[in-house]
Design an enzyme around this catalytic site. Structure first.
Site, short mmCIF file in Angstrom:
data_model
loop_
_atom_site.label_atom_id
_atom_site.label_comp_id
_atom_site.label_asym_id
_atom_site.label_seq_id
_atom_site.Cartn_x
_atom_site.Cartn_y
_atom_site.Cartn_z
N HIS A 213 0.81 -1.16 -0.18
CA HIS A 213 0.02 0.01 0.09
C HIS A 213 0.72 1.24 0.00
O HIS A 213 0.38 2.29 -0.14
CB HIS A 213 -1.07 -0.01 1.07
CG HIS A 213 -0.27 0.32 2.55
ND1 HIS A 213 0.35 -0.65 3.07
CD2 HIS A 213 -0.25 1.38 3.22
CE1 HIS A 213 0.92 -0.02 4.25
NE2 HIS A 213 0.42 1.39 4.31
C1 UD1 Z 1 -2.10 5.40 6.18
C2 UD1 Z 1 -0.96 5.94 6.84
C3 UD1 Z 1 0.21 4.73 6.70
C4 UD1 Z 1 -0.42 3.28 7.35
C5 UD1 Z 1 -1.58 2.99 6.42
C6 UD1 Z 1 -2.10 1.95 7.14
C7 UD1 Z 1 -0.34 8.21 6.53
C8 UD1 Z 1 0.49 9.33 5.92
N1 UD1 Z 1 -0.44 7.06 6.29
O1 UD1 Z 1 -1.85 5.39 4.88
O2 UD1 Z 1 1.48 5.01 7.34
O3 UD1 Z 1 0.67 2.14 7.00
O4 UD1 Z 1 -2.53 4.29 6.69
O5 UD1 Z 1 -3.55 1.61 6.40
O6 UD1 Z 1 -0.89 8.54 7.68
N2 UD1 Z 1 -9.34 4.91 2.12
C9 UD1 Z 1 -10.42 4.21 2.34
N3 UD1 Z 1 -11.06 4.17 3.57
C10 UD1 Z 1 -10.58 4.56 4.66
C11 UD1 Z 1 -9.54 5.36 4.56
C12 UD1 Z 1 -8.79 5.38 3.60
O7 UD1 Z 1 -11.11 3.74 1.28
O8 UD1 Z 1 -11.38 4.30 5.64
C13 UD1 Z 1 -8.59 5.13 1.12
C14 UD1 Z 1 -8.87 6.65 0.39
O9 UD1 Z 1 -9.17 6.54 -1.06
C15 UD1 Z 1 -7.72 7.49 0.97
C16 UD1 Z 1 -6.72 6.29 0.69
O10 UD1 Z 1 -7.26 5.18 1.15
O11 UD1 Z 1 -7.39 8.37 0.10
C17 UD1 Z 1 -5.56 6.59 1.68
O12 UD1 Z 1 -5.58 6.63 3.07
P1 UD1 Z 1 -4.93 7.41 3.75
O13 UD1 Z 1 -5.23 7.49 5.39
O14 UD1 Z 1 -4.53 8.89 3.27
O15 UD1 Z 1 -3.34 6.60 3.91
P2 UD1 Z 1 -3.25 5.13 3.87
O16 UD1 Z 1 -2.63 4.88 2.53
O17 UD1 Z 1 -4.36 4.28 4.42
#
Ligand code: UD1
Length: 379
Positions: A213
């Site tokens: 991811h």
């Molecule tokens: C975040 C953390 C990362 C951790 C990961 C675990 C940061 C910078 N990154 O990354 O360190 O390893 O979580 O999962 O804080 N999304 C959903 N549902 C949700 C949340 C997110 O679909 O409940 C999707 C959205 O499209 C979003 C993308 O995932 O834009 C990224 O989510 P985000 O929380 O920004 O970062 P992660 O890649 O999950």
């Protein structure tokens, strides 16, 4: 006895398994009152709600519901809403004495910044880890969080070295071990008693687990496609189960790569899994192939080979003592290591000291003791 009010912050999936044991350990201190605040960085049932249920963590007292967004926007929303929460004070009255943050996600950074600006001390659990790679958003979060926190709770010796080198005073550093492994040890028997393997038709020790991811691996179509080619090739010899993070799924769709993966023989694609099903899968796997930070540690604690799809790690003990090897996104290296795993010549590794299931108790003790000393000084 004066009460000690702690604002305990969680936001994203890897935070939950670190905060759950800490809340439990703090229950042993009647003078400590905790308010659990969920920023809502992760909001999907599969990335958030299921963890509260399975980890037996109480529902958040306060939810900020910030949702997804670009880094600046997401961090700003947390800052604004969390600042208001801190100014309002705990639900039972009084003021917050300390904010407790865990890990390295955007929620960790934003909550720390809001607290620091209001002069509220911050304890950072999992402090001191450094990949020395500032292209990772988490590295920025770690550096800023540690520079503002006044109590630094560290999981491995390299973290102590990093913090001392950065000029942090020794009396603020506490080597307490790995709190995430507390959760793993507590829930391993329950996880292994599940029928997850039967449901996905896999046999103990005869499959690998893949997770992917990190922006560096999934945001560029060429990098992602190259990694997938190797995984597709591996899956012909060793079935691979691949729970797909929503951000990776979105990228796979967008780059038109999802169908290729779905059609690959031996590849079992799943949505992101809850804690127990996932631990059931990882703990009985032959090998783990991942770019996750937490999984490098969990595989080391489990003694399962971990091929880490990153050029560096902020958790070097998983390589020097544990079962992880950094293979970057290099197909040759990945194939070589997989061969060693399948031949039985891959390194053994051992579990680092203080990854013993008691880290939360040590952290709770430090928090309570320091607060008692501070209130004696204030009196
Ligand atoms: C975040 C953390 C990362 C951790 C990961 C675990 C940061 C910078 N990154 O990354 O360190 O390893 O979580 O999962 O804080 N999304 C959903 N549902 C949700 C949340 C997110 O679909 O409940 C999707 C959205 O499209 C979003 C993308 O995932 O834009 C990224 O989510 P985000 O929380 O920004 O970062 P992660 O890649 O999950």
């Amino acid at each position: 006895m004066t009460a000690l009010n702690l604002a305990c912050v969680v936001g994203a999936r890897p935070n939950f398994m670190k905060m759950a044991p800490l809340l439990r350990a703090l229950e042993a201190y009647p003078e400590v009152r905790t308010t659990l605040i969920h920023t809502g960085q992760h909001y999907d049932a599969q990335l958030s709600d299921i963890f509260f249920e399975e980890l037996g963590m109480r529902r958040p007292d306060i939810s900020l519901e910030v949702g997804s967004g670009k880094h600046g926007a997401q961090t700003a929303r947390i800052l604004e809403r969390f600042e208001a929460v801190l100014e309002e004070g705990p639900p039972g009255g009084g003021r917050y004495d300390r904010v407790v943050v865990v890990g390295d996600v955007n929620s960790t950074l934003a909550a720390t910044l809001a607290a620091a600006k209001l002069g509220i001390p911050v304890a950072h659990v999992e402090a001191g880890l450094r990949s020395f790679d500032r292209s990772m958003p988490e590295e920025i979060n770690r550096i800023v969080t540690d520079s503002l926190a006044d109590m630094l709770l560290v999981s491995e010796p390299a973290g102590m070295d990093n913090l001392l080198r950065e000029g942090h005073a020794e009396e603020r550093l506490y080597l307490v071990g790995n709190v995430m492994i507390d959760t793993l040890r507590r829930l391993l028997p329950k996880a292994q008693s599940r029928d997850t393997l039967e449901r996905v038709r896999l046999k103990k020790g005869r499959y690998g687990v893949v997770t992917l991811h990190r922006p560096a691996n999934v945001d560029e179509p060429e990098t992602l496609a190259r990694l997938l080619e190797v995984l597709v090739e591996v899956a012909r010899d060793l079935p691979l189960v691949f729970p797909i993070h929503p951000r990776t799924e979105a990228r796979l769709q967008h780059f038109g790569l999802l169908d290729r993966l779905k059609a690959a023989p031996g590849m079992v694609l799943l949505p992101s899994q809850g804690y127990l099903d996932f631990l059931c899968l990882t703990s009985q796997a032959r090998v783990i192939i991942t770019d996750s930070g937490g999984l490098q540690e969990e595989s080391t604690a489990l003694g399962i080979p971990c091929l880490t799809l990153r050029p560096n790690t902020e958790r070097p003990i998983t390589v020097h003592e544990g079962t992880s090897t950094l293979v970057s996104s290099d197909p040759k290296r990945l194939r070589q290591c997989l061969r060693a795993v399948l031949d039985g010549t891959y390194k053994q590794g051992r579990c680092p000291s203080l990854w013993d299931g008691q880290a939360a108790e040590r952290i709770a003790e430090v928090l309570a003791r320091t607060a008692a000393a501070e209130s004696r000084r204030a009196a």
